[in-house]
Design a protein around this motif. Sequence first.
Motif: not given
Length: 193
Positions: A159-177
């Motif tokens: 899904f990420s490849a087809l839509t050029d989005t990444c839900g996992m990156a959005a979640v990881l981007g919210r982590l403190p580091h």
Amino acid sequence: MNAPHTPLTLSVDEIGGRLHDPAVIDVRTPGEYASGHLPGALNIPLDRIRHALPEIRGAAERGDVLLVCASGARSERAGRLLAEQGVRTATLAGGTTAWAAAGHDLERPAACDTRSGWSMERQVRLTAGSLVLAGIVLGLLVHPAFQLLSAGIAAGLVFSALTDTCGMAAVLGRLPHNRPADLDAILTALRAR
């Protein structure tokens, strides 16, 4: 609120020597930003754009605002979000990847002001790979239903490849580091432009 604007998409050639004119906002995570960004760009991650709306609106009223990410997808999303708020912006087609491919330099800070030295792509690969491996191992050792975890991650990657989005990156981007070390200082710098 101002009337919505259609965000502009500019090519590397259209930006060219005018890079010092606009306020450049890099909407990637701090780790990605630290790995190389357009000269003079300020880092305001996509999920912090709403928080920075007053400063971005002020910068747009004083001049041009150019939004940048790795490929152009996140900066386009940020541009649409800002357009809904009546803020006129432009995005760089192809992002930092196109900028570097055209032979332009990227700035890399000597001291990283983020707590993560890993790019978001590397973090996603590690997380996805770990979850797939865990699903396989747990599926073999504990219960076959754990293999659904691996299937879910695989479906998410497709899904990420087809839509050029990444839900996992959005979640990881919210982590403190993955947070900017000092967003208030970045917003103060944007106010000064």
